[in-house]
Scaffold this motif. Structure first.
Motif, PDB file in Angstrom:
ATOM      1  N   UNK B 227       0.847  -1.201   0.000  1.00 34.03           N
ATOM      2  CA  UNK B 227       0.000   0.000   0.000  1.00 34.03           C
ATOM      3  C   UNK B 227       0.881   1.249   0.000  1.00 34.03           C
ATOM      4  N   UNK B 228       1.987   1.192   0.766  1.00 39.04           N
ATOM      5  CA  UNK B 228       2.881   2.343   0.839  1.00 39.04           C
ATOM      6  C   UNK B 228       3.631   2.561  -0.477  1.00 39.04           C
ATOM      7  N   UNK B 229       4.134   1.499  -1.094  1.00 38.09           N
ATOM      8  CA  UNK B 229       4.876   1.688  -2.353  1.00 38.09           C
ATOM      9  C   UNK B 229       3.934   2.095  -3.484  1.00 38.09           C
ATOM     10  N   UNK B 230       2.683   1.611  -3.442  1.00 38.02           N
ATOM     11  CA  UNK B 230       1.706   1.992  -4.469  1.00 38.02           C
ATOM     12  C   UNK B 230       1.360   3.478  -4.363  1.00 38.02           C
ATOM     13  N   UNK B 231       1.107   3.946  -3.137  1.00 40.50           N
ATOM     14  CA  UNK B 231       0.725   5.359  -2.992  1.00 40.50           C
ATOM     15  C   UNK B 231       1.924   6.275  -3.276  1.00 40.50           C
ATOM     16  N   UNK B 232       3.127   5.790  -2.974  1.00 36.46           N
ATOM     17  CA  UNK B 232       4.320   6.595  -3.265  1.00 36.46           C
ATOM     18  C   UNK B 232       4.489   6.764  -4.775  1.00 36.46           C
ATOM     19  N   UNK B 233       4.389   5.663  -5.530  1.00 32.66           N
ATOM     20  CA  UNK B 233       4.476   5.783  -6.994  1.00 32.66           C
ATOM     21  C   UNK B 233       3.370   6.667  -7.558  1.00 32.66           C
ATOM     22  N   UNK B 234       2.219   6.677  -6.883  1.00 30.31           N
ATOM     23  CA  UNK B 234       1.094   7.502  -7.336  1.00 30.31           C
ATOM     24  C   UNK B 234       1.257   8.964  -6.923  1.00 30.31           C
ATOM     25  N   UNK B 334      11.072   8.907  -4.884  1.00 30.84           N
ATOM     26  CA  UNK B 334      11.011   9.619  -3.606  1.00 30.84           C
ATOM     27  C   UNK B 334      10.192  10.886  -3.768  1.00 30.84           C
ATOM     28  N   UNK B 335       9.785  11.442  -2.636  1.00 32.85           N
ATOM     29  CA  UNK B 335       9.257  12.792  -2.647  1.00 32.85           C
ATOM     30  C   UNK B 335       9.787  13.492  -1.412  1.00 32.85           C
ATOM     31  N   UNK B 336       9.816  14.823  -1.493  1.00 30.61           N
ATOM     32  CA  UNK B 336      10.342  15.560  -0.359  1.00 30.61           C
ATOM     33  C   UNK B 336      10.107  17.038  -0.548  1.00 30.61           C
ATOM     34  N   UNK B 337      10.538  17.795   0.456  1.00 29.06           N
ATOM     35  CA  UNK B 337      10.394  19.248   0.408  1.00 29.06           C
ATOM     36  C   UNK B 337      11.722  19.887   0.037  1.00 29.06           C
ATOM     37  N   UNK B 338      11.664  20.854  -0.883  1.00 33.63           N
ATOM     38  CA  UNK B 338      12.868  21.612  -1.231  1.00 33.63           C
ATOM     39  C   UNK B 338      12.535  23.097  -1.278  1.00 33.63           C
ATOM     40  N   UNK B 339      13.556  23.913  -1.125  1.00 34.36           N
ATOM     41  CA  UNK B 339      13.397  25.359  -1.228  1.00 34.36           C
ATOM     42  C   UNK B 339      12.810  25.706  -2.588  1.00 34.36           C
ATOM     43  N   UNK B 340      11.995  26.783  -2.619  1.00 38.60           N
ATOM     44  CA  UNK B 340      11.198  27.117  -3.802  1.00 38.60           C
ATOM     45  C   UNK B 340      12.046  27.279  -5.067  1.00 38.60           C
ATOM     46  N   UNK B 341      13.317  27.684  -4.934  1.00 32.16           N
ATOM     47  CA  UNK B 341      14.126  27.880  -6.134  1.00 32.16           C
ATOM     48  C   UNK B 341      14.768  26.578  -6.631  1.00 32.16           C
ATOM     49  N   UNK B 342      14.358  25.444  -6.077  1.00 30.56           N
ATOM     50  CA  UNK B 342      14.872  24.158  -6.570  1.00 30.56           C
ATOM     51  C   UNK B 342      13.747  23.214  -6.941  1.00 30.56           C
ATOM     52  N   UNK B 343      12.618  23.783  -7.400  1.00 31.33           N
ATOM     53  CA  UNK B 343      11.447  22.959  -7.662  1.00 31.33           C
ATOM     54  C   UNK B 343      11.174  22.783  -9.157  1.00 31.33           C
ATOM     55  N   UNK B 344      12.082  23.258  -9.998  1.00 29.16           N
ATOM     56  CA  UNK B 344      11.856  23.162 -11.445  1.00 29.16           C
ATOM     57  C   UNK B 344      11.983  21.708 -11.906  1.00 29.16           C
TER      58      UNK B 344
END
Lengths: 119, 374
Positions: B227-234, B334-344
């Motif tokens: 369930x975790x790997x499925x939602x991560x890919x989604x 993966x997903x994560x948070x980055x500073x706004x100037x590194x979101x391109x």
């Protein structure tokens, strides 16, 4: 075959030992998706963290079972980590090591002792 | 172990060889003998059955639907009043700082709003709703129903065999279906990126209905691992990891869930906790944002890996909040948070793994195409 409490197996082959992890270990870890092996020529000391493996669940370190020199690594396993799940004591081997203190092997478990440990 | 709660399907999990783990206070199946990888791939190829009975099911009732909707809109920054009967929507409870207390699904079931919340947050969510909404509205935890998720491209065939009306539902429809003589509250939704259904049934009937679904040769039981790997890919958020009380919906890239009517200039703009901060961020952007990340090579980068702009030096620009191996992608995601100037999209950043910086590419999500029946 010799076994460690860390679920590694060692099989003598000429003057080196082939090392991998047991089927019990790969079953517990789940499907392996990443393996990072030491470099050929590395000199390692018992309990050094020399291999990183990752399953779908988590990362784990594999320790050097003995002191020695890495003589060969299984690059096929790096390309296809699932070999450790499908053939843990065969095609899923990790590395070969030339022991610098072969007496370290004497303290290790044989198959019967390992099977008793994992119950 | 004795403190753990169990779901109505607990015996079924044990009978099917599940490996059980504690999760949000429940003894839950993390995987079955098939294993996480095959369970994941099976769900994408055919159909997976998940026990999500640990999640909270709640009804919010008022004299009329509109009363309940207006009440809940004071806690949730989405258009609930405008939600048509028989339709469902994603949303979140916000706090006064503009962070997210929990994410949820809410459905207009005619005379009430049916709400599904995360297991770990349900006690707090229910207390918050009661405190804010009662006595004018009635907030009731529905503790006597199980919740199943049937997900995957074969889900429609499987469920329509029990009630053909399942086939006529489209993504985010809700209906009451007759499953083996039981009134099931069904939504065409889920959390895997696949077509499928979430099915609320009386606890006493749960095992029979699960059995009827599992009798189909294309259905396998799927645990929390897949369930975790499925939602991560989604590209879907896991509450407590990818969003939490300290992340706003704008930072969390969830602005799509905030309809125009609740934004500045809308008829019911604001009026939810943290509105000032969230509306300000909607107008001017946030200083950091959740992005998709594709690590180069095979090494998974998991939650907590610090992210950097360059291959050497510098302070972290963010961190991974969810990461692992994507069985369908065939590599790490993966997903994560980055500073706004590194979101391109397409930008290369670096994650520090075991002391080494390794490149990742900022990537659109989902990582695998969504297969919803729109």
């Amino acid at each position: 075959m010799k076994y460690t409490e860390e679920h590694e197996w060692l099989r003598a082959e000429d003057d080196v030992y082939v090392v991998g992890i047991t089927e019990h270990a790969t079953t517990q870890l789940g499907d392996l998706v990443f393996v990072e092996l030491p470099e050929v020529g590395d000199t390692v000391v018992k309990d050094d963290e020399i291999v990183v493996i990752e399953s779908v669940k988590a990362a784990s370190d594999i320790l050097a079972p003995i002191d020695g020199e890495i003589t060969e690594v299984n690059t096929a396993l790096v390309d296809d980590p699932s070999l450790a799940n499908s053939d843990a004591v065969g095609a899923g081997w990790f590395f070969k090591i030339r022991p610098s203190d072969p007496a370290q092997l004497d303290a290790m478990m044989d198959e019967a002792a390992y099977n008793a440990m994992i119950g | 172990m004795s403190d753990l709660k169990t779901t109505p399907l607990h015996a079924l999990h044990l009978a099917n060889g599940a490996k059980m783990v504690p999760f949000a206070g429940y003894d839950m199946p993390v995987q079955y003998p098939l294993g996480v990888m095959k369970e994941h791939l099976h769900t994408r190829a055919k159909a997976g059955l998940f026990d999500v009975s640990h999640m909270g099911q709640v009804s919010v009732r008022g004299p009329r639907y509109a009363d309940a909707a207006r009440g809940l809109e004071a806690l949730v920054p989405v258009d609930i009043l405008g939600l048509a009967e028989g339709r469902q929507r994603y949303g979140f409870f916000t706090n006064d700082a503009g962070g997210i207390y929990d994410d949820l699904m809410l459905a207009n079931r005619g005379d009430h709003i049916f709400v599904v919340v995360n297991a770990a947050c349900k006690a707090a969510d229910i207390a918050r709703m009661k405190a804010a909404l009662e006595p004018g509205l009635t907030v009731t935890e529905i503790a006597d129903r199980a919740l199943l998720a049937l997900q995957g491209p074969m889900a429609q065939d499987v469920l329509a065999a029990l009630d053909p009306r399942a086939a006529a539902m489209t993504f985010m429809d809700v209906a009451t279906l007759d499953l083996n003589g039981v009134a099931a509250w069904v939504s065409r939704s889920g959390y895997t990126g696949e077509d499928g259904y979430e099915i609320s049934v009386p606890a006493a009937a749960a095992e029979d209905i699960a059995g009827a679904l599992l009798a189909h040769p294309d259905v396998e039981l799927i645990g929390l691992g897949a369930r975790d790997s499925l939602r991560l890919e989604a590209g879907l958020c896991l509450y407590g990891h990818d969003i939490d009380a300290g992340t706003s919906p704008v930072e969390g890239a969830l602005t799509w869930a905030i309809q125009k009517v609740r934004r500045a200039g809308g008829d019911r703009a604001g009026g939810f906790p943290g509105a000032v901060r969230i509306l300000e961020q909607l107008a001017n952007g946030a200083t950091r944002k959740r992005v998709g990340l594709l690590p180069e090579g095979r090494a998974p980068m998991r939650a907590g890996v610090p992210l950097f702009a360059g291959a050497d030096g510098g302070d972290p620009i963010g961190a991974v909040t969810s990461g692992g191996f994507g069985p369908t992608v065939g590599g790490p995601v993966a997903m994560g948070y980055v500073a706004a100037d590194h979101t391109t999209i397409g930008q290369t950043i670096y994650g520090e793994l075991r002391g080494k910086r390794q490149p990742l590419t900022v990537t659109k999500m989902p990582f695998t195409p969504a297969n919803f029946k729109r």
